[in-house]
Design a protein around this motif. Structure first.
Motif, short mmCIF file in Angstrom:
data_model
loop_
_atom_site.label_atom_id
_atom_site.label_comp_id
_atom_site.label_asym_id
_atom_site.label_seq_id
_atom_site.Cartn_x
_atom_site.Cartn_y
_atom_site.Cartn_z
N ASP A 186 -98.17 68.06 -16.37
CA ASP A 186 -96.78 67.77 -16.02
C ASP A 186 -96.52 68.00 -14.53
O ASP A 186 -95.37 68.08 -14.10
CB ASP A 186 -95.82 68.61 -16.87
CG ASP A 186 -95.99 70.11 -16.62
OD1 ASP A 186 -96.79 70.49 -15.75
OD2 ASP A 186 -95.32 70.90 -17.32
N HIS A 187 -97.60 68.14 -13.73
CA HIS A 187 -97.58 68.26 -12.27
C HIS A 187 -97.18 69.64 -11.77
O HIS A 187 -97.04 69.84 -10.57
CB HIS A 187 -96.65 67.23 -11.62
CG HIS A 187 -96.99 65.81 -11.92
ND1 HIS A 187 -96.35 64.74 -11.33
CD2 HIS A 187 -97.91 65.27 -12.76
CE1 HIS A 187 -96.84 63.61 -11.80
NE2 HIS A 187 -97.80 63.91 -12.67
N THR A 188 -97.02 70.61 -12.66
CA THR A 188 -96.54 71.93 -12.24
C THR A 188 -97.62 73.00 -12.38
O THR A 188 -98.51 72.89 -13.22
CB THR A 188 -95.30 72.35 -13.04
OG1 THR A 188 -95.66 72.48 -14.42
CG2 THR A 188 -94.18 71.36 -12.88
N VAL A 189 -97.48 74.00 -11.53
CA VAL A 189 -98.28 75.22 -11.62
C VAL A 189 -97.30 76.36 -11.85
O VAL A 189 -96.35 76.53 -11.08
CB VAL A 189 -99.09 75.46 -10.33
CG1 VAL A 189 -99.86 76.77 -10.42
CG2 VAL A 189 -100.02 74.30 -10.05
N LYS A 190 -97.53 77.15 -12.91
CA LYS A 190 -96.59 78.21 -13.27
C LYS A 190 -97.28 79.56 -13.27
O LYS A 190 -98.44 79.69 -13.65
CB LYS A 190 -95.97 77.95 -14.65
CG LYS A 190 -95.04 76.73 -14.69
CD LYS A 190 -94.41 76.56 -16.06
CE LYS A 190 -93.48 75.36 -16.09
NZ LYS A 190 -92.27 75.56 -15.27
N VAL A 191 -96.54 80.55 -12.79
CA VAL A 191 -97.01 81.94 -12.77
C VAL A 191 -96.26 82.69 -13.87
O VAL A 191 -95.03 82.70 -13.89
CB VAL A 191 -96.76 82.60 -11.40
CG1 VAL A 191 -97.28 84.03 -11.40
CG2 VAL A 191 -97.42 81.79 -10.29
N PHE A 192 -97.01 83.33 -14.79
CA PHE A 192 -96.41 84.05 -15.91
C PHE A 192 -96.68 85.54 -15.78
O PHE A 192 -97.74 85.97 -15.31
CB PHE A 192 -96.99 83.55 -17.24
CG PHE A 192 -96.59 82.15 -17.60
CD1 PHE A 192 -95.39 81.90 -18.25
CD2 PHE A 192 -97.42 81.08 -17.28
CE1 PHE A 192 -95.02 80.60 -18.59
CE2 PHE A 192 -97.06 79.78 -17.61
CZ PHE A 192 -95.86 79.54 -18.27
N ASP A 193 -95.70 86.31 -16.21
CA ASP A 193 -95.82 87.76 -16.32
C ASP A 193 -95.57 88.10 -17.78
O ASP A 193 -94.51 87.77 -18.33
CB ASP A 193 -94.79 88.46 -15.42
CG ASP A 193 -95.00 89.97 -15.36
OD1 ASP A 193 -95.55 90.54 -16.32
OD2 ASP A 193 -94.62 90.57 -14.34
#
Length: 527
Positions: A186-193
């Protein structure tokens, strides 16, 4: 009758390749060893512990190779469908992998059967890895979710469904066990905690994301997708630092050299680009025979392993001084010097007859045509693409020979639209080259003189003639500017020389006056 002398091709000095420390370093790897796998190699991962074995994920199996072995030392073949993302844990004892079956399997490196199976995803699991604390597993799937699993109990600890397309890549933080990063189509890079229910940072790559990578300091993040490799500053809230577009096709994989000073990217265009992590410029390039899906560098940088779409695994090992054979060992003995000079000092006697063996000269096609006075065909043979594009000096040499014979005008005349277009394209490409300009200017004048009557009948030829005219006018302007600069430099040098001469005259006058005063003082003292 004298024998025909072949056309003399003038040799020009070639610009040497710029050799840098990076060039010398990356060329210090041996020719690649190729290993045939059972399918496309989608993941290569090195064990973090010596002797740095590496796991190769291809088709329905994961195989572990030793650093210098061409046969696997361990194979995991319990997959019913395609396996993905075989990854070592930081202690090198466990290995996790996803599969097309929507299962996650955990293996002991010294065993064969899966220790655990984790079920919960609905579609293929393309990304798996361990968290920094070694007790949890991260996974990303085509069901748009990424999940967190407890290794011991096989239970799902967290589910994150913010992506709206396939989750194909990710990486955990090595410094904080609660952070991990995912990349999606979906073209995104996500950072999760894991301490929050939602992502803490989102970056838009602009293309389907194929690979993500954290710098060793984890202040910078690299994402690859489409033709772009982008570097993000994590400390500034995910601000893009630099966008690199050095590949011609989709970038599929990323990795970092052992010291973290060089970034490597592999692409479907069959190239591996090596970037400096300080300037982000390409410092070296590797070419391969097929599209690249995975790449990894050993922690000690002794090996570079590349996996390709044709199922070939290419392994490059670093050269060492002990690998080089001594000059005399194993090499075929060559003839002594006296063999080559034998008979050179023989003095002919009065009754000797000298018999010369006529040497056969192999002529090039254009020389054969020149020998038979087929001047137009000779020019056509050197205007073929493989000659005029790769060896323009050969084409220019034949044109010079035709001009010396006085048959250049005859060779240029009588051409159709295609032949004239090829000739004009050659002129446009090379007329401003200082090596060829003297003769090609003459050719351009002859072409315009011969074909002036047909100008306006072909749009292609007219466009090329206008382009040639603009090129020559621009070159004339450059020459005029250079002459002006040369005049300024001459004036400057002349001014500097005049000042130096006047200064030297003044110093000589001062010295002369001092000498006169010294003589007067001596006379006064004497009286």
């Amino acid at each position: 009758m004298a024998s025909y002398k072949p056309t003399r091709i003038q040799t020009f000095p070639q610009l040497g390749e710029k050799v840098t420390q990076d060039t010398l370093y990356w060329r210090n790897y041996k020719a690649p060893v190729q290993i045939k796998e059972f399918g496309a190699v989608t993941k290569v991962d090195f064990s973090p512990l010596s002797p740095y074995n590496y796991a190769v994920t291809a088709s329905t199996r994961i195989q572990i190779y030793g650093p210098y072995s061409q046969e696997p030392v361990r194979s995991f073949t319990r997959f019913k469908d395609t396996a993905y993302s075989g990854t070592f844990r930081s202690d090198g004892q466990l290995l996790v992998a996803g599969s097309e079956e929507a299962l996650i399997r955990l293996f002991d490196v010294s065993g064969r059967v899966a220790l655990r199976e984790y079920t919960g995803h609905n579609k293929a699991v393309h990304f798996t890895d361990f968290s920094a604390d070694r007790f949890r597993i991260l996974s990303g799937s085509d069901d748009y979710t990424c999940r967190l699993w407890d290794i011991a109990t096989s239970t799902e600890l967290g589910r994150y469904g913010e992506h709206t397309d396939y989750v194909r890549c990710g990486t955990p933080s090595r410094l904080n066990p609660d952070l991990f990063i995912t990349g999606s189509y979906d073209h995104t890079v996500k950072v999760f905690d894991v301490r929050n229910e939602r992502s803490v940072m989102t970056m838009d790559h602009g293309q389907p994301v194929e690979s993500v990578l954290l710098f060793p300091s984890e202040g910078l993040l690299v994402s690859a997708g489409g033709r772009y490799v982008k570097v993000w500053d994590m400390l500034k809230g995910g601000q893009v630092l630099v966008s690199l577009k050095n590949h011609h096709k989709t970038v599929t994989c990323l990795c970092m050299s052992g010291a973290g000073q060089r970034l490597l990217s592999g692409s479907l265009d069959r190239h591996v680009k090596i970037y400096s992590t300080t300037t982000y410029k390409v410092v070296h390039n590797f070419n391969y025979a097929a599209s690249i899906l995975s790449i990894a560098v050993a922690p000690d940088e002794e090996s570079i392993v590349v996996g390709m779409t044709n199922g070939v695994l290419s392994v490059k090992h670093k050269k060492h001084t002990q690998d080089q054979k001594p000059a005399g060992s194993g090499s075929k003995r060559r003839p002594a010097y006296r063999v080559f000079v034998k008979g050179k000092n023989y003095m002919p006697k009065q009754d000797d007859f000298l018999v010369r063996k006529q040497e056969k000269v192999n002529l090039q096609p254009y020389d054969k045509q020149l020998k038979s006075f087929q001047v137009s065909k000779a020019l056509d043979s050197v205007l073929k693409p493989h000659v005029r594009l790769k060896m323009p000096e050969v084409t220019v040499a034949v044109i010079q020979e035709l001009n010396r014979r006085g048959t250049l005008r005859n060779a240029l005349a009588g051409r159709d639209e295609k032949g004239l277009s090829i000739l004009l394209s050659f002129l446009i490409r090379n007329i401003v080259d200082s090596r060829f300009a003297p003769i090609l200017v003459t050719v351009a004048e002859m072409v315009l003189d011969i074909y002036m009557k047909v100008v306006g009948q072909s749009a292609v030829v007219d466009k090329q003639i206008l382009k040639l005219q603009e090129l020559i006018e621009k070159e004339i302007d450059y020459q005029q500017e250079l002459m002006e600069v040369l005049g300024m430099i001459d004036t400057l040098f002349a001014t500097i020389t005049t000042k130096k001469e006047s200064a030297s005259l003044q110093s000589q006058a001062v010295n002369g006056l001092a000498e006169v005063r010294g003589e007067q003082d001596q006379r006064v003292k004497a009286t």
